[in-house]
Design a protein around this motif. Sequence first.
Motif, PDB file in Angstrom:
ATOM      1  N   PHE A 647      -9.779  29.222  60.859  1.00 24.30           N
ATOM      2  CA  PHE A 647     -10.488  30.430  60.444  1.00 24.30           C
ATOM      3  C   PHE A 647     -11.228  31.060  61.616  1.00 24.30           C
ATOM      4  O   PHE A 647     -11.234  32.273  61.775  1.00 24.30           O
ATOM      5  N   GLU A 648     -11.878  30.244  62.428  1.00 25.71           N
ATOM      6  CA  GLU A 648     -12.658  30.787  63.551  1.00 25.71           C
ATOM      7  C   GLU A 648     -11.753  31.393  64.607  1.00 25.71           C
ATOM      8  O   GLU A 648     -12.161  32.303  65.326  1.00 25.71           O
ATOM      9  N   ILE A 649     -10.527  30.874  64.724  1.00 26.76           N
ATOM     10  CA  ILE A 649      -9.603  31.456  65.695  1.00 26.76           C
ATOM     11  C   ILE A 649      -8.826  32.607  65.064  1.00 26.76           C
ATOM     12  O   ILE A 649      -8.688  33.679  65.651  1.00 26.76           O
ATOM     13  N   GLY A 650      -8.328  32.376  63.848  1.00 26.85           N
ATOM     14  CA  GLY A 650      -7.423  33.332  63.237  1.00 26.85           C
ATOM     15  C   GLY A 650      -8.081  34.614  62.784  1.00 26.85           C
ATOM     16  O   GLY A 650      -7.560  35.710  63.035  1.00 26.85           O
ATOM     17  N   ILE A 651      -9.237  34.503  62.109  1.00 23.53           N
ATOM     18  CA  ILE A 651      -9.882  35.704  61.565  1.00 23.53           C
ATOM     19  C   ILE A 651     -10.321  36.660  62.678  1.00 23.53           C
ATOM     20  O   ILE A 651     -10.047  37.866  62.599  1.00 23.53           O
ATOM     21  N   PRO A 652     -10.999  36.199  63.757  1.00 24.99           N
ATOM     22  CA  PRO A 652     -11.318  37.146  64.844  1.00 24.99           C
ATOM     23  C   PRO A 652     -10.071  37.754  65.479  1.00 24.99           C
ATOM     24  O   PRO A 652     -10.069  38.940  65.821  1.00 24.99           O
TER      25      PRO A 652
END
Length: 952
Positions: A647-652
């Motif tokens: 989530f921290e890599i994909g969403i940004p």
Amino acid sequence: MRVNKKYSCLPAEEKGIHIINIRAIEDIGYDQHESALLNSLSKDPDADCKYGLYFRDGRRKVDYILVYHYKKSSAGRALARRAQQNDASGRGSKQDQPLPGKGVQLEMGDSEPHVDYHEDDKRFRREEYEGNLVEAGLELERDEDTKIHGIGFVKIHAPWNVLCREAEFLKLKMPTKKMYQINQTHGLLKKINSVIQKITEPIQPKVAEHKPQTVKRLSYPFSREKQHLFDLSDKDSFFDSKTRSTIVYEILKRTTCTKAKYSMGITSLLANGVYSAAYPLHDGDYEGENVEPNDRKLLCEEWASYGVFYKYQPIDLVRKYFGEKIGLYFAWLGVYTQMLIPASIVGIIVFLYGCATVDENIPSMEMCDQRNNITMCPLCDKTCSYWKMSSACATARASHLFDNPATVFFSVFMALWAATFMEHWKRKQMRLNYRWDLTGFEEEEDHPRAEYEAKVLEKSLRKEHKHKETDKEKLTWKDRFPAYLTNFVGIIFMVGLTFAIVFGVIIYRISTAAALAISSTPSGRSSVRVTVTATAVIINLVVIIILDEVYGCIARWLTQIEVPKTDKNFEERLIFKAFLLKFVNAYTPIFYVAFFKGRFVGRPGDYVYIFHSFRMEECAPGGCLMELCIQLSIIMLGKQLIQNNLFEIGIPKMKKFIRYLKLKRRRSLDHEEHMKKKQRYEVDYNLEPFAGLTPEYMEMIIQFGFVTLFVASFPLAPLFALLNNIIEIRLDAKKFVTELRRPVAVRAKDIGIWYNILRGIGKLAVIINAFVISFTSDFIPRLVYLYMYSENGTMHGFVNHTLSSFNVSDFQAGTAPNDPLDLGYEVQICRYKDYREPPWSENKYDISKDFWAVLAARLAFVIVFQNLVMFMSEFVDWIIPDIPKDISQQIHKEKVLMVEVFMREEQGKLQMLETWKDKDKKKGENCNNHSPRLSRSRSGSLSSCHSYPLDV
């Protein structure tokens, strides 16, 4: 005049904002030949202001940026573009363009555009607010000619006198000219430290701030009257960019805009859409060719890179760039990750001990021995048949890996580890406070939030309408009572929802197990338990991840309707609600498996049913600890892998891609805008806004719970947490440096409420591990059997001792197996795990005395374990001082040196005063010698001999 005002990029003159427009000066006396000559040199005009880092004069640094939306009609843009094309060649630079509206006013005079009163109201508020900022001493410069249509930027610069004034108000500690020697170790400790430094040199970051210091400048709260104490040789670097942005933000918060009938600071203006964003600038680019060296680039190379995962963090440089609050978070995360190394090593040793002794474990050997021929009672009604205990051999052997005497030692070790970690962090925190000049720092009350001011205004207007009185109002508990009631009901509902979902998963497990048991294939029946457990845990994981996001939004909404007064109160209440909901969400399934599963099953012939049809599930023959381990490991690893990393890599990345598509579409609409090079404030505007440290702390606190609360069932939890944190540090660092706008630096001397939450989890971990060892594992029943019932002092016969007997003729009608001859023979007596009287006893199927003996031992173990570990933790807390001895000595030394500095200053003043008095006396004597008459009338002309003023 309305058209001119609407398109003017400068505030109205009557508001007192006077900004020099370079184009206007050029229109007065600028030579076109000089313009052509300058353009022939092919020099980038934006290079003077370093692409937005400075004002257009190239001297004044941009300390803060305000962003606003404005509406600009297509006709106006077309006319402005036509005016630019008809303008003289050589005026293509961004700074040399005319004010929007100057060339438009004459041509648009006939057609009055549609008036947007809402936009006019915002513009009037901006004009007044910016005028007040100028009156406060700030310098502003506006830029509406950017690559982003409809977006205007206000650049803010704080001059030297404003920085000095605000630094004195904020009591900022600044380094003085006085330097002193830091106490160094001597003898054996010095040699040990030098050896450690040489060994750790390859893993040290290559930044100047990380090198060990032997001298330190004496710090003192800045004072304009005592400027001579400070080293002001380079005024441009005396206040770094972090301090400058902090000072400007304080001015922005307290500067008011009264056109809205009540006081509005920058937070209120942002909330009402008058400005769309406010942020300080990054120091420059972090990648690319010919990039000037800056702190951001250095952080990217030595901190925000996965290639330097093995190195220490440059915490001092992080604090210098992002401020103390963010620096403390990464320092805490680094200390936590370092402390996980010994816990991981001990956990691996405990796991390897279980692997090495699995073949020597007598209970699992007895369960795997097919010669025992133990027939077990059916696991469900009708569809399930009798089964052999030896079929659960693999589960029993796997349980020993985590259910062995070493796990008890590991539980004690982790309780002491948690206490040591907290003490180590307190000492590290004090060292950082000393290094960052935060000793004696006390947080002052923050400015009221925009929502609070709006509520107070609404209340005062109602009171004024009713009573015609205007007093200074504030929100009381009566005003907040509906919000408090909503919070209470909402939290209870969310906790109930979590319990309901866990209950639904239980129903799924029971019904799925019954459905799979109908399978006619033996392989299908043998894998029922594994299939049900794995699918149920995955469902729990998906639900936990979804509810985590939902609960985060709900906690924020519940906090907003409370209308806390300050940002600090808002943050603390939000943290409490979010932690409570996420804690219940993450740990409820684990608590069920650890303490409730298999406890309320009943017995054959008298089982407990849900909805009169579903029989309560029971633990595997090897106990529930193995299933607890599976549940804990999948949820912990799944949350870390999916929620914390993907989530921290994909969403940004996804948000960045969406912004890129929008920007690409805008560029296709206007090719001229596309050819311009972006300014620094435009690039930063496209970054994600900083949303606070609460999500970062929250995921680490939940992980800390996984590491400590149920560590008796999963000794490898510290190892997986360590591997995750090594990635997490660099992931967070990369996010802060490359993907987020630069946050405003906030001074803080500790991690706040998170420390209390950590201490609470540490205390709770002792209690939970005591219950896991005594009630979930078979550690206590084995001890009781070994010392009370074993005939030869070994564990032989333990399995048979824990099983009770049941006569199959006592089954209730309709619950007996449909195929009683499934094993190939008729079963008369089956066994089940419990301490009950046999069917041939007078009180058949009643609880036996063995059950009460084991229960007493379990409760005794909980009491002894809890008190012993608590005492040991308190002893560790007491024996380790909170403040390191060398730091306390240095703090005392600083106080003494500061007293000496002021004493010398006072002595110098007294000597100067005495010198002036002596000179005055001598002059008086000279006057008496030269004018004898004056000696008779001293009240006369004698006063003229020393009529000059004396200023000390």
